[in-house]
Motif scaffolding. Sequence first.
Motif, PDB file in Angstrom:
ATOM      1  N   GLU A   1     -10.925  16.718  -2.268  1.00  0.00           N
ATOM      2  CA  GLU A   1      -9.346  17.315  -1.039  1.00  0.00           C
ATOM      3  C   GLU A   1      -8.189  16.985  -3.050  1.00  0.00           C
ATOM      4  OE1 GLU A   1      -9.639  15.198   2.762  1.00  0.00           O
ATOM      5  OE2 GLU A   1      -9.048  13.786   1.112  1.00  0.00           O
ATOM      6  N   TRP A   2      -8.676  16.587  -3.694  1.00  0.00           N
ATOM      7  CA  TRP A   2      -7.709  16.743  -4.570  1.00  0.00           C
ATOM      8  C   TRP A   2      -7.350  18.210  -5.111  1.00  0.00           C
ATOM      9  CZ3 TRP A   2      -8.259  17.658  -9.674  1.00  0.00           C
ATOM     10  CH2 TRP A   2      -6.752  17.677 -10.735  1.00  0.00           C
ATOM     11  N   LEU A   3      -8.633  18.394  -5.872  1.00  0.00           N
ATOM     12  CA  LEU A   3      -9.495  19.549  -6.523  1.00  0.00           C
ATOM     13  C   LEU A   3      -8.309  20.720  -4.772  1.00  0.00           C
ATOM     14  CD1 LEU A   3     -10.264  21.066  -9.134  1.00  0.00           C
ATOM     15  CD2 LEU A   3     -12.815  20.390  -7.962  1.00  0.00           C
TER      16      LEU A   3
ATOM     17  N   MET B   1       1.036  -1.024   0.013  1.00  0.00           N
ATOM     18  CA  MET B   1       0.560  -0.128   0.028  1.00  0.00           C
ATOM     19  C   MET B   1       0.630   1.241   0.464  1.00  0.00           C
ATOM     20  SD  MET B   1      -3.063   1.557   3.103  1.00  0.00           S
ATOM     21  CE  MET B   1      -4.009  -0.339   2.320  1.00  0.00           C
ATOM     22  N   THR B   2       0.653   1.951  -0.884  1.00  0.00           N
ATOM     23  CA  THR B   2       0.813   2.999  -0.914  1.00  0.00           C
ATOM     24  C   THR B   2       1.409   3.938   0.429  1.00  0.00           C
ATOM     25  OG1 THR B   2       1.335   5.769  -1.702  1.00  0.00           O
ATOM     26  CG2 THR B   2      -1.174   4.554  -0.999  1.00  0.00           C
ATOM     27  N   THR B   3       3.120   4.379   0.722  1.00  0.00           N
ATOM     28  CA  THR B   3       2.772   5.671   1.762  1.00  0.00           C
ATOM     29  C   THR B   3       2.703   7.375   1.337  1.00  0.00           C
ATOM     30  OG1 THR B   3       5.195   6.190   1.477  1.00  0.00           O
ATOM     31  CG2 THR B   3       4.805   3.922   2.653  1.00  0.00           C
ATOM     32  N   HIS B   4       1.994   7.600  -0.097  1.00  0.00           N
ATOM     33  CA  HIS B   4       2.087   9.065  -0.134  1.00  0.00           C
ATOM     34  C   HIS B   4       0.495   9.376   0.580  1.00  0.00           C
ATOM     35  CE1 HIS B   4       2.927  12.380  -2.558  1.00  0.00           C
ATOM     36  NE2 HIS B   4       1.784  12.807  -1.967  1.00  0.00           N
ATOM     37  N   ILE B   5       0.558  10.163   0.906  1.00  0.00           N
ATOM     38  CA  ILE B   5      -0.639  10.999   1.374  1.00  0.00           C
ATOM     39  C   ILE B   5      -1.940  11.012   0.224  1.00  0.00           C
ATOM     40  CG2 ILE B   5      -0.706  13.178   0.511  1.00  0.00           C
ATOM     41  CD1 ILE B   5      -2.495  14.149   2.989  1.00  0.00           C
ATOM     42  N   THR B   6      -3.379   9.923   0.258  1.00  0.00           N
ATOM     43  CA  THR B   6      -4.545  10.090  -0.687  1.00  0.00           C
ATOM     44  C   THR B   6      -5.574  10.578   0.357  1.00  0.00           C
ATOM     45  OG1 THR B   6      -5.485   8.168   0.977  1.00  0.00           O
ATOM     46  CG2 THR B   6      -3.335   8.054  -0.673  1.00  0.00           C
ATOM     47  N   GLY B   7      -6.613  11.246  -0.855  1.00  0.00           N
ATOM     48  CA  GLY B   7      -7.097  11.856  -0.605  1.00  0.00           C
ATOM     49  C   GLY B   7      -8.590  11.322  -1.762  1.00  0.00           C
ATOM     50  N   THR B   8     -10.155  12.012  -1.515  1.00  0.00           N
ATOM     51  CA  THR B   8     -10.780  12.043  -2.370  1.00  0.00           C
ATOM     52  C   THR B   8     -10.484  13.672  -3.245  1.00  0.00           C
ATOM     53  OG1 THR B   8     -12.123  14.086  -1.461  1.00  0.00           O
ATOM     54  CG2 THR B   8     -12.641  11.463  -0.107  1.00  0.00           C
ATOM     55  N   ARG B   9     -11.452  12.953  -4.727  1.00  0.00           N
ATOM     56  CA  ARG B   9     -11.594  14.094  -5.089  1.00  0.00           C
ATOM     57  C   ARG B   9     -11.509  15.731  -5.210  1.00  0.00           C
ATOM     58  NH1 ARG B   9      -9.096  14.304  -9.916  1.00  0.00           N
ATOM     59  NH2 ARG B   9      -9.691  11.639 -10.454  1.00  0.00           N
TER      60      ARG B   9
ATOM     61  N   LEU C   1      -2.365  25.574  -7.734  1.00  0.00           N
ATOM     62  CA  LEU C   1      -2.044  26.902  -9.208  1.00  0.00           C
ATOM     63  C   LEU C   1      -2.738  27.813  -8.764  1.00  0.00           C
ATOM     64  CD1 LEU C   1      -4.027  26.610 -12.770  1.00  0.00           C
ATOM     65  CD2 LEU C   1      -6.062  27.105 -12.050  1.00  0.00           C
ATOM     66  N   ASP C   2      -2.787  28.369  -8.149  1.00  0.00           N
ATOM     67  CA  ASP C   2      -2.581  30.127  -7.516  1.00  0.00           C
ATOM     68  C   ASP C   2      -0.999  30.508  -7.326  1.00  0.00           C
ATOM     69  OD1 ASP C   2      -5.216  30.681  -7.790  1.00  0.00           O
ATOM     70  OD2 ASP C   2      -5.425  30.096  -5.576  1.00  0.00           O
ATOM     71  N   ALA C   3      -0.622  29.098  -7.580  1.00  0.00           N
ATOM     72  CA  ALA C   3       1.567  29.687  -6.762  1.00  0.00           C
ATOM     73  C   ALA C   3       1.725  29.397  -8.268  1.00  0.00           C
ATOM     74  CB  ALA C   3       1.710  28.695  -6.334  1.00  0.00           C
ATOM     75  N   GLU C   4       1.236  28.523  -9.439  1.00  0.00           N
ATOM     76  CA  GLU C   4       1.924  28.285 -10.767  1.00  0.00           C
ATOM     77  C   GLU C   4       1.469  29.303 -11.281  1.00  0.00           C
ATOM     78  OE1 GLU C   4       1.423  23.164 -12.081  1.00  0.00           O
ATOM     79  OE2 GLU C   4      -0.362  24.660 -11.674  1.00  0.00           O
ATOM     80  N   LYS C   5       0.442  29.666 -11.207  1.00  0.00           N
ATOM     81  CA  LYS C   5       0.515  31.233 -11.815  1.00  0.00           C
ATOM     82  C   LYS C   5       1.106  32.530 -11.539  1.00  0.00           C
ATOM     83  CE  LYS C   5      -4.288  30.268 -13.014  1.00  0.00           C
ATOM     84  NZ  LYS C   5      -5.972  30.765 -13.041  1.00  0.00           N
TER      85      LYS C   5
END
Length: 254
Positions: A11-13, A1-9, A20-24
């Motif tokens: 939470e991902w969004l 099983m992954t050790t990376h944080i997982t979440g719902t769609r 996206l704000d940081a990328e802009k």
Amino acid sequence: MTTHITGTREEWLAARLALLDAEKELTRRSDELSRRRQELPWVRVDKEYRFETEEGSASLAELFRGRSQLLVYHFMFGPDYKAGCVSCSAIADGFNGIAVHLANHDVTLSAVSRAPLAKLLAYRRRMGWTFPWASSGDGRFNFDFNVAFTEEQQREGTVEYNFERAGHAMDATPVPLPVAQSAAMTGTDVPTYSLDRPGLSAFVLEEGAVYHTYSAYARGLDGLWGMYQWLDRAPRGRNETGIWFRRHDEYDRR
């Protein structure tokens, strides 16, 4: 099983929109840096440089090939190298597709190295590249633009690269493993390998005069590594220790 944080769609969004704000913001900062590059004062190049090209001996102005702007990639390929630097080779893998677009926008992209022209062209054929490549030979061009150094500078510790003295891994003691690996892949020892360095220099031709407008070195070349721009968007990022990449004809075919 992954050790990376997982979440719902959902939470991902939410996290993605914050990113996206940081990328802009980064894009806006990058645009501002581009403007500042273009605002740098131009320095007239009065010294006469000569290069060996496929068309014969050429001046710096002739490397423009009839265009008004010239981008020179300082490809690490010293006179005693058996093959081009593996890092420079990875960067140059992206040049073929880009050079034709630049050429149709008044910009010539050319590589310049100190190795003899015949050695450069043989390596270019091996790699399947087509961009212009000139040899500066024993001339001062690479030295004047701080991508080549003498053995005396090396012995005395007076190498100045990327606008500082002894600030690069190639000047470190003990020698970092990636530097030793890279030297071995060019068929040289570390001191010989380290006499040449990578860089990018930009020039403009106006009313018959050539002006130097910009140079970048070391991590300043990061944006030219096409593979890294893709890896930065991959799930595990660059995920590297040491020199993992090879020349494109040296990988096992899968």
